[in-house]
Design a protein around this motif. Structure first.
Motif, PDB file in Angstrom:
ATOM      1  N   GLU A  25      35.611  10.203  39.860  1.00 25.32           N
ATOM      2  CA  GLU A  25      35.200  11.238  38.914  1.00 25.32           C
ATOM      3  C   GLU A  25      36.305  11.560  37.928  1.00 25.32           C
ATOM      4  O   GLU A  25      36.040  11.784  36.740  1.00 25.32           O
ATOM      5  N   LEU A  26      37.549  11.576  38.395  1.00 23.85           N
ATOM      6  CA  LEU A  26      38.655  11.789  37.454  1.00 23.85           C
ATOM      7  C   LEU A  26      38.688  10.683  36.410  1.00 23.85           C
ATOM      8  O   LEU A  26      38.950  10.936  35.229  1.00 23.85           O
ATOM      9  N   GLY A  27      38.423   9.456  36.841  1.00 23.03           N
ATOM     10  CA  GLY A  27      38.379   8.347  35.893  1.00 23.03           C
ATOM     11  C   GLY A  27      37.317   8.561  34.836  1.00 23.03           C
ATOM     12  O   GLY A  27      37.536   8.288  33.642  1.00 23.03           O
ATOM     13  N   ALA A  28      36.158   9.066  35.244  1.00 24.55           N
ATOM     14  CA  ALA A  28      35.095   9.348  34.282  1.00 24.55           C
ATOM     15  C   ALA A  28      35.485  10.486  33.349  1.00 24.55           C
ATOM     16  O   ALA A  28      35.202  10.443  32.141  1.00 24.55           O
ATOM     17  N   LEU A  29      36.149  11.503  33.889  1.00 24.21           N
ATOM     18  CA  LEU A  29      36.573  12.622  33.052  1.00 24.21           C
ATOM     19  C   LEU A  29      37.569  12.174  31.992  1.00 24.21           C
ATOM     20  O   LEU A  29      37.565  12.681  30.858  1.00 24.21           O
ATOM     21  N   ARG A  30      38.423  11.221  32.346  1.00 28.93           N
ATOM     22  CA  ARG A  30      39.447  10.762  31.401  1.00 28.93           C
ATOM     23  C   ARG A  30      38.849  10.092  30.182  1.00 28.93           C
ATOM     24  O   ARG A  30      39.479  10.023  29.127  1.00 28.93           O
ATOM     25  N   ALA A  31      37.620   9.611  30.306  1.00 31.83           N
ATOM     26  CA  ALA A  31      36.954   8.939  29.185  1.00 31.83           C
ATOM     27  C   ALA A  31      36.201   9.907  28.279  1.00 31.83           C
ATOM     28  O   ALA A  31      35.658   9.493  27.246  1.00 31.83           O
ATOM     29  N   LEU A  32      36.173  11.195  28.643  1.00 36.49           N
ATOM     30  CA  LEU A  32      35.400  12.154  27.859  1.00 36.49           C
ATOM     31  C   LEU A  32      36.020  12.386  26.491  1.00 36.49           C
ATOM     32  O   LEU A  32      37.231  12.520  26.353  1.00 36.49           O
ATOM     33  N   LYS A  33      35.169  12.454  25.485  1.00 39.41           N
ATOM     34  CA  LYS A  33      35.608  12.792  24.137  1.00 39.41           C
ATOM     35  C   LYS A  33      34.442  13.427  23.413  1.00 39.41           C
ATOM     36  O   LYS A  33      33.361  12.859  23.338  1.00 39.41           O
ATOM     37  N   GLY A  34      34.658  14.636  22.905  1.00 38.88           N
ATOM     38  CA  GLY A  34      33.597  15.368  22.234  1.00 38.88           C
ATOM     39  C   GLY A  34      33.729  15.346  20.730  1.00 38.88           C
ATOM     40  O   GLY A  34      34.645  14.734  20.176  1.00 38.88           O
ATOM     41  N   ASP A  35      32.808  16.030  20.066  1.00 38.46           N
ATOM     42  CA  ASP A  35      32.839  16.117  18.604  1.00 38.46           C
ATOM     43  C   ASP A  35      33.735  17.280  18.184  1.00 38.46           C
ATOM     44  O   ASP A  35      34.518  17.790  18.983  1.00 38.46           O
TER      45      ASP A  35
END
Length: 206
Positions: free
Chosen positions: A41-51
Motif C-alpha cells: 500500500e505504501l508503494g501505491a501511495l508513492r505513485a499518487l499525484k493529484g491536480d
C-alpha cells in the motif's frame, strides 16, 4: 468493518467517473484509518499525484510523504495516533466528537440506520461502528453497491448527513494538526477537502 451477511455482493457495475472517484477516496480513507499501510500500500501511495485543486495538492503531498516513509515508521505513527498506551492521540469516533463520550446516542442511531440498510458489522471487528474508517467504508459501499444492492443518491445523502457531516471535517482537521502526524497529515488534509466537497455537493442538490 461492515458487511451485508446473507446477501450476494452485487456484480460490478460501471460507475460515472465522478462517482468512482468518490468511492475511491472513501475507500482510501477507510483503508488508511483502519490500519497502518503495509509495503504494497505504501508503494501505491508513492505513485499518487493529484491536480492543482486543493484536494489534488493534498493527494500529491501524500504521495511525496509516502515516498520517504518506511513501513515501520508508518506503523509507529498509526499506533501513536490511534492506539497509544491506553489511548491514542485521537479518538476517531462519531460519538466522541459529537458528545464528548464513547458509545453514546450517535452510535445507537448509526446501528439503527445500518440495520435499516441491511449492513452489519463484521464479526471479527471489535471497534464501535462509528469509527471514521467504518463510516468511510460504508459510504464507499453505498456508492459502488458493495452491500448487495445499489443504493440511491438519497440513501447516500441521508447516511452522510446523519453520520459524517457534523463531525468528520473536525476530525480530519485534528488529524492534520496532530503532533504525531507526518504521513497522516496529508491524509487529514485530503479528508478535510473531501468532506467540504461532499457537504457542498449535497447542499447544492437539496
Amino acid at each position: 468493518m461492515a458487511d451485508n451477511p446473507g446477501t450476494a455482493v452485487v456484480e460490478d457495475r460501471a460507475l460515472p467517473e465522478e462517482e468512482q472517484l468518490r468511492a475511491d477516496l472513501y475507500g482510501l480513507l477507510a483503508r488508511l484509518l483502519s490500519a497502518p499501510p503495509g509495503a504494497k500500500e505504501l508503494g501505491a501511495l508513492r505513485a499518487l499525484k493529484g491536480d492543482d485543486s486543493a484536494l489534488g495538492r493534498a493527494v500529491t503531498a501524500l504521495g511525496k510523504v509516502a515516498a520517504v516513509t518506511s513501513v515501520e515508521a508508518a506503523e509507529r505513527e498509526y499506533n501513536r495516533l490511534f492506539i497509544g498506551v491506553g489511548r491514542g492521540e485521537l479518538l476517531p469516533y462519531g460519538s466522541y466528537y459529537l458528545t464528548g463520550f464513547l458509545n453514546e446516542k450517535p452510535l445507537a442511531v448509526l446501528r439503527e440506520h445500518m440495520a435499516k440498510l441491511g449492513i452489519a458489522r463484521v464479526d471479527n471487528v471489535h471497534e464501535p461502528e462509528d469509527h471514521i474508517a467504518t463510516l468511510c467504508e460504508i459510504m464507499a459501499g453505498l456508492i459502488t453497491g458493495a452491500f448487495g444492492r445499489p443504493f440511491s443518491l438519497e440513501d447516500q445523502e441521508a447516511f452522510f448527513n446523519t453520520h459524517l457531516a457534523q463531525w468528520a471535517g473536525h476530525f480530519f482537521t485534528d488529524l492534520e494538526a496532530a503532533e504525531s502526524s507526518v504521513l497522516y497529515a496529508p491524509v487529514g488534509r485530503i479528508g478535510q477537502e473531501f468532506m467540504r466537497i461532499e457537504v457542498e455537493a449535497w447542499r447544492m442538490d437539496a
